[in-house]
Design a protein around this motif. Structure first.
Motif, mmCIF file in Angstrom:
data_model
loop_
_atom_site.group_PDB
_atom_site.id
_atom_site.type_symbol
_atom_site.label_atom_id
_atom_site.label_comp_id
_atom_site.label_asym_id
_atom_site.label_seq_id
_atom_site.Cartn_x
_atom_site.Cartn_y
_atom_site.Cartn_z
ATOM 1 N N TYR A 37 -3.400 -22.139 51.758
ATOM 2 C CA TYR A 37 -3.095 -20.802 52.251
ATOM 3 C C TYR A 37 -4.336 -19.907 52.245
ATOM 4 O O TYR A 37 -4.593 -19.162 53.197
ATOM 5 C CB TYR A 37 -1.991 -20.159 51.408
ATOM 6 N N VAL A 38 -5.114 -19.951 51.176
ATOM 7 C CA VAL A 38 -6.296 -19.088 51.075
ATOM 8 C C VAL A 38 -7.329 -19.451 52.140
ATOM 9 O O VAL A 38 -7.845 -18.581 52.864
ATOM 10 C CB VAL A 38 -6.920 -19.187 49.668
ATOM 11 N N PHE A 39 -7.634 -20.730 52.298
ATOM 12 C CA PHE A 39 -8.672 -21.136 53.243
ATOM 13 C C PHE A 39 -8.217 -20.996 54.693
ATOM 14 O O PHE A 39 -9.030 -20.724 55.583
ATOM 15 C CB PHE A 39 -9.114 -22.574 52.953
ATOM 16 N N VAL A 40 -6.927 -21.167 54.934
ATOM 17 C CA VAL A 40 -6.399 -20.973 56.283
ATOM 18 C C VAL A 40 -6.575 -19.519 56.725
ATOM 19 O O VAL A 40 -7.014 -19.243 57.850
ATOM 20 C CB VAL A 40 -4.912 -21.389 56.337
ATOM 21 N N MET A 41 -6.251 -18.578 55.852
ATOM 22 C CA MET A 41 -6.406 -17.174 56.213
ATOM 23 C C MET A 41 -7.879 -16.808 56.399
ATOM 24 O O MET A 41 -8.224 -16.010 57.281
ATOM 25 C CB MET A 41 -5.762 -16.289 55.150
ATOM 26 N N ALA A 42 -8.757 -17.390 55.598
ATOM 27 C CA ALA A 42 -10.191 -17.152 55.787
ATOM 28 C C ALA A 42 -10.636 -17.667 57.157
ATOM 29 O O ALA A 42 -11.434 -17.021 57.854
ATOM 30 C CB ALA A 42 -10.980 -17.845 54.675
ATOM 31 N N PHE A 43 -10.108 -18.816 57.553
ATOM 32 C CA PHE A 43 -10.428 -19.379 58.864
ATOM 33 C C PHE A 43 -10.013 -18.437 59.989
ATOM 34 O O PHE A 43 -10.762 -18.230 60.962
ATOM 35 C CB PHE A 43 -9.739 -20.738 59.011
ATOM 36 N N PHE A 44 -8.832 -17.826 59.884
ATOM 37 C CA PHE A 44 -8.360 -16.917 60.932
ATOM 38 C C PHE A 44 -9.277 -15.694 61.069
ATOM 39 O O PHE A 44 -9.596 -15.271 62.184
ATOM 40 C CB PHE A 44 -6.927 -16.460 60.641
ATOM 41 N N VAL A 45 -9.686 -15.133 59.945
ATOM 42 C CA VAL A 45 -10.561 -13.955 59.986
ATOM 43 C C VAL A 45 -11.895 -14.304 60.640
ATOM 44 O O VAL A 45 -12.385 -13.589 61.531
ATOM 45 C CB VAL A 45 -10.781 -13.392 58.567
ATOM 46 N N ILE A 46 -12.501 -15.388 60.184
ATOM 47 C CA ILE A 46 -13.807 -15.798 60.720
ATOM 48 C C ILE A 46 -13.702 -16.096 62.213
ATOM 49 O O ILE A 46 -14.553 -15.684 63.022
ATOM 50 C CB ILE A 46 -14.339 -17.014 59.945
ATOM 51 N N LEU A 47 -12.651 -16.800 62.614
ATOM 52 C CA LEU A 47 -12.491 -17.167 64.017
ATOM 53 C C LEU A 47 -12.303 -15.954 64.914
ATOM 54 O O LEU A 47 -12.883 -15.881 66.010
ATOM 55 C CB LEU A 47 -11.306 -18.125 64.166
ATOM 56 N N CYS A 48 -11.501 -14.984 64.472
ATOM 57 C CA CYS A 48 -11.277 -13.789 65.287
ATOM 58 C C CYS A 48 -12.584 -13.050 65.560
ATOM 59 O O CYS A 48 -12.885 -12.671 66.706
ATOM 60 C CB CYS A 48 -10.274 -12.854 64.597
ATOM 61 N N LEU B 249 -4.065 -25.338 64.366
ATOM 62 C CA LEU B 249 -4.254 -26.067 65.615
ATOM 63 C C LEU B 249 -4.422 -25.117 66.800
ATOM 64 O O LEU B 249 -5.191 -25.405 67.730
ATOM 65 C CB LEU B 249 -3.067 -27.006 65.852
ATOM 66 N N MET B 250 -3.737 -23.976 66.775
ATOM 67 C CA MET B 250 -3.914 -22.979 67.836
ATOM 68 C C MET B 250 -5.343 -22.433 67.833
ATOM 69 O O MET B 250 -5.950 -22.210 68.890
ATOM 70 C CB MET B 250 -2.904 -21.841 67.676
ATOM 71 N N GLY B 251 -5.879 -22.203 66.644
ATOM 72 C CA GLY B 251 -7.252 -21.735 66.547
ATOM 73 C C GLY B 251 -8.230 -22.757 67.110
ATOM 74 O O GLY B 251 -9.156 -22.400 67.858
ATOM 75 N N LEU B 252 -8.030 -24.025 66.762
ATOM 76 C CA LEU B 252 -8.897 -25.075 67.286
ATOM 77 C C LEU B 252 -8.728 -25.211 68.807
ATOM 78 O O LEU B 252 -9.700 -25.473 69.526
ATOM 79 C CB LEU B 252 -8.572 -26.404 66.598
#
Length: 561
Positions: free
Chosen positions: A68-79, A525-528
């Motif tokens: 959960y923690v790393f997934v949310m970090a991924f969303f912030v960085i990707l945006c 997967l949506m982010g990728l």
């Protein structure tokens, strides 16, 4: 060799006649069965449901906290990467000549109302107050709970939970759907956001599973929001004089909302939201959203005039600075139980707060994401990302600073004398009004807060019902689907009521954390898919290959995977 054109046709079978005309039966019926089974289980076997849900929740918090923690970090960085990436930021969610359907004010109003509006009324007071008393810094002995030296730490964590990460999770889903639906003509449903990875296979069972997971996550995420709102709505009704019947007291002296109060609140909220949903996005929801924003600004103006303005503004600007410099550390920090008193306390705190919030935002993301895509056609990727992330986050910060800051200041200077800190989470805002104002004015402001809370609840619930039906109808907003709107309105009410009766808000929280887990994988997967789709579109444009559905039609290109 020139790259192939992107997939611009994703057929999804829908019923041609009958009760489910226009709907994907595999998705709609499966989702109804799963949600119906949850309702029956929670109502018929409340103790069994609460126990099993709690066991599964404990396993998830212990085993998937890193995820959960790393997934949310991924969303912030990707945006932020997509907004700053020149080739991506300039692209429109739609055709090159598309213009935004809604004004900026209505756009922000609908985003805020559907996304976090209800939470502001409950948590703008309750969360800073809680973290002022206890947070990781107090657990580690760096600050003292409920003292002046703990205010800055309280706002770091309040802003962390309600800031960029929350809106990044919404933005990813909305961006993927807006990009692939409005540029490529794909259905406005969750599976379309995965087409660069899975192609035409999403027309079948794989796509059905993705959409069912999204519907169930939406029901649970919205139920969590409505659960908090119902509790505060009941508290408000009690404050303005609706009577003692709203609460029951157990043998230990603990007070909780009565079953009758929950039923009445849900009938009012879901009845109004169902009527609004029947009117569509452009009418009832837009109208209510503008009312929400207007009343919200009035409440903020009230706290600017009557609240602890200097304290609140200091908390705002210092808090934003502290929050921004804390992001690199906080966004990747995971505390795991290690058998020590401090380690277990930190892990418990993070599971009860940060992991809970990350799961809540993920569960809420299919609903808010589809809704954001629906209202954002014609905007560029950069405009969408910054508008959907930064501006709503700053609005949350203003609320937390002015409203929560007033509560903390009143407790610090002795003006409240424990009246706010001693109130329940749902009642703290009303308790603060009673401290600030004389009884008559406190009553009048409480009435206004109840009205604002009701409009936020209705906006969230009716938007959710419409989005659920859009997903079930393979992205088509055409079917009026009155019976299905009525079904999902009733289902939301029964999920909230059933889980509250089974185990209070904790049962809803537990079910939501469980439901969010599979959808978190879909979101990654949506982010990728976004990265792959935008990158390949850049190569296609350089090679003169069409990347939007209107260009394809004009040059006669054939759809390809």
């Amino acid at each position: 060799m020139a790259p192939k054109p992107p997939l611009m046709h994703l057929p999804i079978k829908t019923a041609a006649s009958g009760f489910y005309r226009g709907f994907t039966k595999d998705v709609t019926i499966t989702a109804k069965i799963l949600v119906g089974a949850l309702i029956i289980w929670a109502v018929a076997f409340p103790e069994n449901a609460a126990g099993i849900l709690s066991t599964i929740n404990g396993f998830i918090l212990a085993s998937f906290n890193y995820w959960y923690v790393f997934v949310m970090a991924f969303f912030v960085i990707l945006c932020f990467a997509l907004a700053l990436w020149p080739a991506a930021g300039r692209l429109k969610l739609g055709m090159p000549d598309d213009k935004p359907e809604f004004s900026n004010f209505s756009w922000f109003s609908m985003m805020f109302g559907a996304g976090i509006g209800i939470g502001m009324l409950t948590f703008a007071t309750a969360e800073p107050m809680y973290h002022w008393a206890s947070n990781p810094q107090t657990i580690m002995g760096e600050t003292t709970g409920s003292s002046a030296d703990n205010v800055r730490a309280a706002y770091v964590w309040s802003f962390t939970h309600w800031g960029l990460a929350a809106w990044a999770s919404y933005a990813i889903v909305g961006l993927a759907l807006g990009y692939f639906s409005y540029r490529r003509g794909l259905p406005l449903t969750i599976r379309s956001g995965l087409t660069p990875l899975f192609g035409k296979s999403l027309s079948g069972p794989l796509g059905h599973v993705v959409d069912v997971v999204a519907v169930v996550a939406t029901v649970l995420g919205v139920s969590q929001t409505l659960g908090f709102g119902v509790e505060q709505f009941i508290s408000g009704l009690y404050r303005i004089g609706f009577g003692e019947w709203l609460y029951t007291t157990d043998v230990a002296g603990d007070q909780s909302s009565s079953t009758m109060a929950i039923i009445v609140a849900l009938l009012v909220i879901m009845g109004a939201s169902t009527l609004s949903a029947l009117s569509g996005v452009g009418k009832g929801i837009k109208w209510l959203s503008n009312i929400n924003m207007g009343l919200s600004f009035f409440v903020l103006a009230f706290f600017v005039i009557f609240g602890s303005t200097l304290f609140g503004l200091t908390a705002l600007f210092v808090g934003i600075w502290d929050y921004l410099i804390s992001i690199p550390g906080n966004i990747f920090t995971v505390w795991a139980a290690d058998g020590t008193e401090q380690g277990d306390a930190l892990a418990g705190w993070q599971g009860g707060w940060t992991i809970f919030y990350w799961a809540w935002w993920i569960a809420f993301a299919p609903f808010v994401g589809v809704f954001l895509a629906r209202i954002s056609r014609g905007r560029t990727v950069r405009e969408y990302v910054l508008g959907a992330m930064v501006i709503p986050a700053v609005m949350c910060f203003v609320w937390f600073a002015l409203v929560g800051g007033t509560a903390i200041d009143l407790e610090l200077n002795g003006g409240a004398n424990g009246a706010i800190a001693g109130a329940g989470q749902a009642d703290q805002l009303f308790a603060m009004l009673a401290v600030i104002l004389n009884p008559t004015l406190a009553w009048a402001m409480s009435v206004l807060i109840v009205v604002l809370l009701l409009t936020y609840l209705v906006t969230s619930a009716d938007s959710a019902v419409l989005i659920i039906n859009t997903i079930n109808a393979a992205g088509d907003e055409g079917p009026k689907a009155r019976p299905h709107i009525l079904f999902w309105g009733a289902a939301l009410a029964l999920v909230v009521g059933g889980l509250i009766i089974a185990g209070g808000l904790g049962a809803i929280q537990t079910a939501m954390v469980i439901g969010a887990l599979p959808f978190s994988l879909v979101m990654v997967l949506m982010g990728l898919s976004l990265i792959k789709g935008i990158y390949l579109d850049g190569k296609r444009e350089a090679a003169g290959v069409s990347t939007t559905v209107d260009e394809q039609a004009s040059v006669g290109a054939q759809p390809a995977e």
